[in-house]
Design a protein around this motif. Structure first.
Motif, PDB file in Angstrom:
ATOM      1  N   VAL A  97      33.306  34.529  31.941  1.00  0.00           N
ATOM      2  CA  VAL A  97      32.646  35.011  33.147  1.00  0.00           C
ATOM      3  C   VAL A  97      31.674  36.103  32.712  1.00  0.00           C
ATOM      4  O   VAL A  97      32.022  36.986  31.932  1.00  0.00           O
ATOM      5  N   SER A  98      30.466  36.043  33.199  1.00  0.00           N
ATOM      6  CA  SER A  98      29.443  37.003  32.837  1.00  0.00           C
ATOM      7  C   SER A  98      28.945  37.710  34.087  1.00  0.00           C
ATOM      8  O   SER A  98      28.636  37.067  35.085  1.00  0.00           O
ATOM      9  N   LEU A  99      28.893  39.029  34.036  1.00  0.00           N
ATOM     10  CA  LEU A  99      28.360  39.836  35.132  1.00  0.00           C
ATOM     11  C   LEU A  99      27.072  40.477  34.648  1.00  0.00           C
ATOM     12  O   LEU A  99      27.076  41.185  33.634  1.00  0.00           O
ATOM     13  N   ARG A 138      30.871  40.562  29.801  1.00  0.00           N
ATOM     14  CA  ARG A 138      31.533  39.268  29.791  1.00  0.00           C
ATOM     15  C   ARG A 138      33.037  39.478  29.773  1.00  0.00           C
ATOM     16  O   ARG A 138      33.544  40.347  29.059  1.00  0.00           O
ATOM     17  N   LEU A 139      33.723  38.678  30.556  1.00  0.00           N
ATOM     18  CA  LEU A 139      35.174  38.765  30.661  1.00  0.00           C
ATOM     19  C   LEU A 139      35.778  37.512  30.046  1.00  0.00           C
ATOM     20  O   LEU A 139      35.438  36.399  30.441  1.00  0.00           O
ATOM     21  N   ARG A 140      36.671  37.706  29.107  1.00  0.00           N
ATOM     22  CA  ARG A 140      37.315  36.604  28.394  1.00  0.00           C
ATOM     23  C   ARG A 140      38.823  36.707  28.607  1.00  0.00           C
ATOM     24  O   ARG A 140      39.406  37.774  28.443  1.00  0.00           O
ATOM     25  N   GLN A 141      39.450  35.589  28.978  1.00  0.00           N
ATOM     26  CA  GLN A 141      40.905  35.569  29.117  1.00  0.00           C
ATOM     27  C   GLN A 141      41.533  35.851  27.757  1.00  0.00           C
ATOM     28  O   GLN A 141      41.157  35.249  26.759  1.00  0.00           O
ATOM     29  N   GLY A 142      42.465  36.805  27.721  1.00  0.00           N
ATOM     30  CA  GLY A 142      43.119  37.128  26.457  1.00  0.00           C
ATOM     31  C   GLY A 142      43.947  38.382  26.580  1.00  0.00           C
ATOM     32  O   GLY A 142      44.200  38.882  27.684  1.00  0.00           O
ATOM     33  N   VAL A 195      40.570  40.236  28.951  1.00  0.00           N
ATOM     34  CA  VAL A 195      41.288  40.697  30.135  1.00  0.00           C
ATOM     35  C   VAL A 195      42.498  39.817  30.414  1.00  0.00           C
ATOM     36  O   VAL A 195      42.526  38.648  30.029  1.00  0.00           O
ATOM     37  N   SER A 196      43.485  40.385  31.091  1.00  0.00           N
ATOM     38  CA  SER A 196      44.717  39.645  31.372  1.00  0.00           C
ATOM     39  C   SER A 196      44.559  38.667  32.521  1.00  0.00           C
ATOM     40  O   SER A 196      45.271  37.669  32.586  1.00  0.00           O
ATOM     41  N   ASP A 197      43.629  38.943  33.442  1.00  0.00           N
ATOM     42  CA  ASP A 197      43.415  38.080  34.604  1.00  0.00           C
ATOM     43  C   ASP A 197      41.922  38.080  34.918  1.00  0.00           C
ATOM     44  O   ASP A 197      41.403  39.032  35.512  1.00  0.00           O
ATOM     45  N   VAL A 198      41.235  37.022  34.509  1.00  0.00           N
ATOM     46  CA  VAL A 198      39.778  36.960  34.664  1.00  0.00           C
ATOM     47  C   VAL A 198      39.370  37.088  36.127  1.00  0.00           C
ATOM     48  O   VAL A 198      38.426  37.804  36.453  1.00  0.00           O
ATOM     49  N   ALA A 199      40.075  36.414  37.031  1.00  0.00           N
ATOM     50  CA  ALA A 199      39.711  36.448  38.453  1.00  0.00           C
ATOM     51  C   ALA A 199      39.830  37.865  39.012  1.00  0.00           C
ATOM     52  O   ALA A 199      38.922  38.352  39.695  1.00  0.00           O
ATOM     53  N   ALA A 200      40.939  38.549  38.723  1.00  0.00           N
ATOM     54  CA  ALA A 200      41.138  39.917  39.227  1.00  0.00           C
ATOM     55  C   ALA A 200      40.109  40.870  38.622  1.00  0.00           C
ATOM     56  O   ALA A 200      39.534  41.710  39.329  1.00  0.00           O
ATOM     57  N   SER A 201      39.869  40.746  37.335  1.00  0.00           N
ATOM     58  CA  SER A 201      38.881  41.613  36.686  1.00  0.00           C
ATOM     59  C   SER A 201      37.482  41.341  37.204  1.00  0.00           C
ATOM     60  O   SER A 201      36.698  42.264  37.419  1.00  0.00           O
ATOM     61  N   SER A 202      37.167  40.079  37.425  1.00  0.00           N
ATOM     62  CA  SER A 202      35.863  39.704  37.953  1.00  0.00           C
ATOM     63  C   SER A 202      35.639  40.327  39.329  1.00  0.00           C
ATOM     64  O   SER A 202      34.571  40.860  39.612  1.00  0.00           O
ATOM     65  N   ARG A 203      36.661  40.269  40.171  1.00  0.00           N
ATOM     66  CA  ARG A 203      36.550  40.888  41.513  1.00  0.00           C
ATOM     67  C   ARG A 203      36.334  42.395  41.390  1.00  0.00           C
ATOM     68  O   ARG A 203      35.490  42.965  42.084  1.00  0.00           O
ATOM     69  N   TRP A 204      37.088  43.050  40.520  1.00  0.00           N
ATOM     70  CA  TRP A 204      36.992  44.502  40.359  1.00  0.00           C
ATOM     71  C   TRP A 204      35.609  44.895  39.867  1.00  0.00           C
ATOM     72  O   TRP A 204      34.961  45.762  40.442  1.00  0.00           O
ATOM     73  N   TRP A 205      35.152  44.254  38.786  1.00  0.00           N
ATOM     74  CA  TRP A 205      33.846  44.592  38.219  1.00  0.00           C
ATOM     75  C   TRP A 205      32.711  44.260  39.193  1.00  0.00           C
ATOM     76  O   TRP A 205      31.742  45.012  39.291  1.00  0.00           O
ATOM     77  N   ALA A 222      32.892  44.243  42.520  1.00  0.00           N
ATOM     78  CA  ALA A 222      32.923  45.245  43.598  1.00  0.00           C
ATOM     79  C   ALA A 222      32.360  46.571  43.112  1.00  0.00           C
ATOM     80  O   ALA A 222      31.628  47.255  43.835  1.00  0.00           O
ATOM     81  N   LEU A 223      32.662  46.942  41.877  1.00  0.00           N
ATOM     82  CA  LEU A 223      32.187  48.217  41.337  1.00  0.00           C
ATOM     83  C   LEU A 223      30.681  48.211  41.129  1.00  0.00           C
ATOM     84  O   LEU A 223      29.990  49.142  41.529  1.00  0.00           O
ATOM     85  N   THR A 224      30.168  47.164  40.506  1.00  0.00           N
ATOM     86  CA  THR A 224      28.762  47.161  40.105  1.00  0.00           C
ATOM     87  C   THR A 224      27.830  46.441  41.063  1.00  0.00           C
ATOM     88  O   THR A 224      26.616  46.589  40.965  1.00  0.00           O
ATOM     89  N   GLY A 225      28.382  45.612  41.956  1.00  0.00           N
ATOM     90  CA  GLY A 225      27.550  44.800  42.819  1.00  0.00           C
ATOM     91  C   GLY A 225      26.976  43.586  42.104  1.00  0.00           C
ATOM     92  O   GLY A 225      26.159  42.858  42.665  1.00  0.00           O
ATOM     93  N   ALA A 226      27.407  43.358  40.867  1.00  0.00           N
ATOM     94  CA  ALA A 226      26.890  42.239  40.082  1.00  0.00           C
ATOM     95  C   ALA A 226      27.496  40.925  40.549  1.00  0.00           C
ATOM     96  O   ALA A 226      28.640  40.866  40.965  1.00  0.00           O
ATOM     97  N   ARG A 227      26.703  39.883  40.448  1.00  0.00           N
ATOM     98  CA  ARG A 227      27.236  38.559  40.753  1.00  0.00           C
ATOM     99  C   ARG A 227      27.728  37.966  39.445  1.00  0.00           C
ATOM    100  O   ARG A 227      27.214  38.255  38.364  1.00  0.00           O
ATOM    101  N   THR A 228      28.739  37.125  39.558  1.00  0.00           N
ATOM    102  CA  THR A 228      29.328  36.533  38.365  1.00  0.00           C
ATOM    103  C   THR A 228      28.783  35.130  38.129  1.00  0.00           C
ATOM    104  O   THR A 228      28.485  34.408  39.070  1.00  0.00           O
ATOM    105  N   THR A 229      28.641  34.803  36.871  1.00  0.00           N
ATOM    106  CA  THR A 229      28.283  33.448  36.454  1.00  0.00           C
ATOM    107  C   THR A 229      29.238  33.077  35.325  1.00  0.00           C
ATOM    108  O   THR A 229      29.905  33.932  34.759  1.00  0.00           O
ATOM    109  N   GLN A 230      29.286  31.807  35.004  1.00  0.00           N
ATOM    110  CA  GLN A 230      30.105  31.364  33.886  1.00  0.00           C
ATOM    111  C   GLN A 230      29.179  30.860  32.793  1.00  0.00           C
ATOM    112  O   GLN A 230      28.283  30.058  33.058  1.00  0.00           O
TER     113      GLN A 230
END
Length: 126
Positions: free
Chosen positions: A41-43, A51-55, A15-25, A27-35
């Motif tokens: 970042v893992s939901l 898992r969201l990887r910066q790239g 993803v281009s922005d881990v923080a923004a993607s983490s917030r979106w995912w 909010a959508l799924t109700g999942a909590r994030t861990t690293q």
């Protein structure tokens, strides 16, 4: 070789922005994030993880994920509306185990996400 489970363990999205993607995912799924130990970042979504990887994200529309929810398709549609998520109309799909009704959303990097629920005609085949 035989695969011993019918479920994927995790999927990794660049993803281009881990923080923004983490917030979106989240909010959508109700999942909590861990690293995880690799810094991704893992939901936890159901028994699996996203898992969201910066790239550099994959080209828009080249990745599509279907999430089966325990909610009516109308509840899923209302959730998408509340999140101001890009989406199309409710449509039938053929899932791995049974027919579903789905709603396609798009995450901040253009990944397609189908929120789906089993149709009244049948439960999943296990």
């Amino acid at each position: 070789m035989k695969i011993h489970t019918t479920y994927l363990d995790h999927v990794v999205l660049s993803v281009s922005d881990v923080a923004a993607s983490s917030r979106w995912w989240s909010a959508l799924t109700g999942a909590r994030t861990t690293q995880d130990y690799e810094g991704e970042v893992s939901l936890q979504v159901g028994g699996q993880a996203i898992r969201l990887r910066q790239g550099t994200p994959a080209p828009s529309g080249s990745v599509s994920i279907c999430l089966i929810a325990d909610a009516s398709i109308h509840d899923l549609y209302e959730r998408a509306e509340q999140l101001h998520a890009v989406h199309g109309s409710i449509h039938p799909r053929t899932a791995a185990t049974a027919p579903v009704q789905a709603l396609t959303l798009e995450d901040p990097d253009g990944y397609k996400v189908e929120l789906a629920t089993y149709t009244p005609e049948g439960a999943p085949i296990r």
